[in-house]
Design a protein around this motif. Structure first.
Motif, PDB file in Angstrom:
ATOM      1  N   GLY A  11       0.805  -1.210   0.000  1.00 14.70           N
ATOM      2  CA  GLY A  11       0.000   0.000   0.000  1.00 14.70           C
ATOM      3  C   GLY A  11       0.837   1.258   0.000  1.00 14.70           C
ATOM      4  O   GLY A  11       0.333   2.350  -0.250  1.00 14.70           O
TER       5      GLY A  11
ATOM      6  N   GLU B 110      -1.513   5.734  -5.442  1.00 13.63           N
ATOM      7  CA  GLU B 110      -0.842   5.614  -4.146  1.00 13.63           C
ATOM      8  C   GLU B 110      -0.537   7.001  -3.594  1.00 13.63           C
ATOM      9  O   GLU B 110      -0.101   7.897  -4.312  1.00 13.63           O
ATOM     10  CB  GLU B 110       0.433   4.779  -4.244  1.00 13.63           C
ATOM     11  CG  GLU B 110       1.520   5.379  -5.113  1.00 13.63           C
ATOM     12  CD  GLU B 110       2.752   4.491  -5.205  1.00 13.63           C
ATOM     13  OE1 GLU B 110       3.857   5.005  -4.950  1.00 13.63           O
ATOM     14  OE2 GLU B 110       2.623   3.295  -5.533  1.00 13.63           O
TER      15      GLU B 110
ATOM     16  N   ALA C  69      -5.780  -0.020   0.139  1.00 12.48           N
ATOM     17  CA  ALA C  69      -4.729  -0.900   0.648  1.00 12.48           C
ATOM     18  C   ALA C  69      -4.003  -0.189   1.783  1.00 12.48           C
ATOM     19  O   ALA C  69      -3.397   0.860   1.582  1.00 12.48           O
ATOM     20  CB  ALA C  69      -3.746  -1.245  -0.472  1.00 12.48           C
ATOM     21  N   CYS C  70      -4.083  -0.774   2.966  1.00 15.86           N
ATOM     22  CA  CYS C  70      -3.562  -0.104   4.159  1.00 15.86           C
ATOM     23  C   CYS C  70      -2.895  -1.134   5.063  1.00 15.86           C
ATOM     24  O   CYS C  70      -3.473  -2.180   5.355  1.00 15.86           O
ATOM     25  CB  CYS C  70      -4.711   0.580   4.883  1.00 15.86           C
ATOM     26  SG  CYS C  70      -4.272   1.324   6.440  1.00 15.86           S
ATOM     27  N   ASP C  71      -1.678  -0.840   5.528  1.00 14.31           N
ATOM     28  CA  ASP C  71      -0.949  -1.807   6.356  1.00 14.31           C
ATOM     29  C   ASP C  71      -0.898  -1.416   7.827  1.00 14.31           C
ATOM     30  O   ASP C  71      -0.130  -1.986   8.588  1.00 14.31           O
ATOM     31  CB  ASP C  71       0.470  -2.017   5.818  1.00 14.31           C
ATOM     32  CG  ASP C  71       1.326  -0.766   5.949  1.00 14.31           C
ATOM     33  OD1 ASP C  71       0.768   0.320   6.158  1.00 14.31           O
ATOM     34  OD2 ASP C  71       2.560  -0.886   5.848  1.00 14.31           O
TER      35      ASP C  71
ATOM     36  N   GLY D 118      -2.844  -4.120   2.796  1.00 15.27           N
ATOM     37  CA  GLY D 118      -2.208  -3.852   1.516  1.00 15.27           C
ATOM     38  C   GLY D 118      -1.584  -5.065   0.866  1.00 15.27           C
ATOM     39  O   GLY D 118      -1.686  -5.271  -0.346  1.00 15.27           O
TER      40      GLY D 118
ATOM     41  N   THR E  92       3.391   0.515  -4.817  1.00 15.12           N
ATOM     42  CA  THR E  92       2.148  -0.233  -5.018  1.00 15.12           C
ATOM     43  C   THR E  92       1.678  -0.156  -6.468  1.00 15.12           C
ATOM     44  O   THR E  92       1.308  -1.176  -7.069  1.00 15.12           O
ATOM     45  CB  THR E  92       1.048   0.292  -4.086  1.00 15.12           C
ATOM     46  OG1 THR E  92       1.445   0.084  -2.729  1.00 15.12           O
ATOM     47  CG2 THR E  92      -0.272  -0.423  -4.333  1.00 15.12           C
TER      48      THR E  92
ATOM     49  N   GLY F  56      -3.392   2.930  -2.476  1.00 15.37           N
ATOM     50  CA  GLY F  56      -2.434   2.619  -1.427  1.00 15.37           C
ATOM     51  C   GLY F  56      -2.186   3.836  -0.552  1.00 15.37           C
ATOM     52  O   GLY F  56      -1.965   4.938  -1.063  1.00 15.37           O
TER      53      GLY F  56
END
Length: 378
Positions: free
Chosen positions: A44, A91, A193-195, A269, A48, A134
């Motif tokens: 992410g 992103e 998308a996320c971590d 992500g 990305t 991302g």
């Protein structure tokens, strides 16, 4: 012997594709009979768009949008798929990423997420209704008011003056009007998308956890968090939703909260990229899996990309090797998933020297790893 090489980027030095190519080249030099499949990955953050475009045979497209300080800059997005199934991949790191600003200019009061909203609006004009976004690596702490402003929301101060959408606007914010948001957002599907799983506010929130690395002093962190709380209250009142405590709301300086407010789906992500690259299937056909990143430490075990790759390898009964630029605090925990962990830095060195020698150091480290595996076979 079959290798799958699935690294993240070595931030500031090598892209995931470059790192993977270096490792694959080294494998073929030391073990010519081997097979090496490179699957550039991302979670992410930075890389990305590149990873998903390469995995799907998509296209990189340049566009003009506002940068981290509101200045015009050339950004890019990815086009993947065809026809009605086409998606745009964006992103935050490419539009207002922290590395885009030199250390002396990093200040979350003076950065904005506006450019991402401008890019999304242009893509809506082009007919896109599916987006993958991302969030990692941002320089902002504006709660996403910059992005939402570009998409038609209106934020004002106590005198009714419109706010531009910078971090410095949070303490001034007294009114949020979402009625002007682009109606096409309701027709769109946005996968974010996320971590990270941080909430928006408090000790584990956007300002306290991520503000300092973006240039915020302790005093500024407290001020931003207070402004963010006012912003959250106004948004939740307008939406009749309670979002501030949802996992990921604090991502990218509160940008996660803004995406939740327009109905986006938050997904880890690494999982987004895996689904589009088919990495699990490729791992199942491999003998060894190699992954890596710029620095691996206690944060890696909380879901960063190499940890996810190693988990998929473990599920498939395949050994995973970690090759990272450095191994930091509490790296011992990494051995719960990795067969072995290696740092590419050969000895005491400055950060500048490590960055300059990143390619050579990675190649030398990979060579030692592959020679050990080759000798073990004999």
């Amino acid at each position: 012997m079959k290798f799958v090489i699935a690294p993240d980027s070595f931030k500031g030095t090598l892209t995931a594709a470059q790192a993977g190519a270096i490792i694959a080249r080294t494998i073929m030099k030391e073990m010519p009979e081997a097979e090496a499949t490179v699957v550039p990955m991302a979670d992410g953050g930075e890389g990305t768009v590149d990873a998903l475009v390469q995995a799907t045979g998509g296209t990189i497209v340049e566009h003009q949008a506002s940068g981290p300080e509101g200045e015009p800059r050339t950004v890019y997005y990815g086009e993947i798929g065809e026809g009605m199934a086409a998606s745009a991949v964006l992103e935050a790191a490419n539009v207002f990423g922290l590395p885009l600003l030199p250390p002396e200019r990093r200040n979350p009061l003076h950065t904005t997420s506006r450019g991402l909203g401008e890019l999304m609006r242009a893509l809506l004009d082009k007919g896109y209704r599916q987006f993958v976004v991302g969030l990692g690596g941002s320089s902002t702490n504006d709660g996403g008011i910059g992005m939402l402003s570009a998409l038609g929301a209106r934020f004002t101060d106590r005198d009714g003056n419109p706010l531009e959408g910078f971090g410095r606007d949070l303490p001034k914010l007294t009114h949020a009007d979402l009625t002007g948001l682009d109606s096409r957002l309701k027709e769109s599907r946005m996968t974010v998308a996320c971590d990270v799983t941080n909430p928006l506010l408090g000790p584990q929130g956007a300002s306290h956890i991520f503000g300092p690395q973006k240039g915020a002093s302790p005093e500024l962190v407290a001020r931003l968090d207070e402004g963010m709380a006012r912003y959250a209250a106004l948004m939740e009142q307008a939406l009749s939703l309670h979002l501030r405590e949802r996992p990921g709301a604090g991502a990218a300086g509160g940008l996660g909260f803004a995406f939740m407010s327009i109905g986006s789906v938050m997904v880890p992500g690494a999982e987004v990229v895996e689904q589009l690259t088919g990495l699990k299937r490729k791992i199942a056909e491999a003998d060894w899996v190699i992954t890596g990143e710029g620095r691996s430490d206690e944060q890696t075990v909380f879901g960063k990309l190499p940890w996810s790759v190693a988990g998929w390898a473990n599920d498939a009964g395949k050994p995973a090797i970690l090759i990272s630029g450095s191994l930091g605090t509490n790296a011992e925990a990494l051995y719960d998933r990795f067969a072995a962990c290696f740092s590419t830095v050969p000895g005491p060195s400055t950060l500048e020297a490590c960055m300059e020698e990143a390619e050579r150091n990675l190649e030398q480290c990979a060579r030692n790893v592959i020679r050990l595996l080759a000798r073990a076979r004999t």
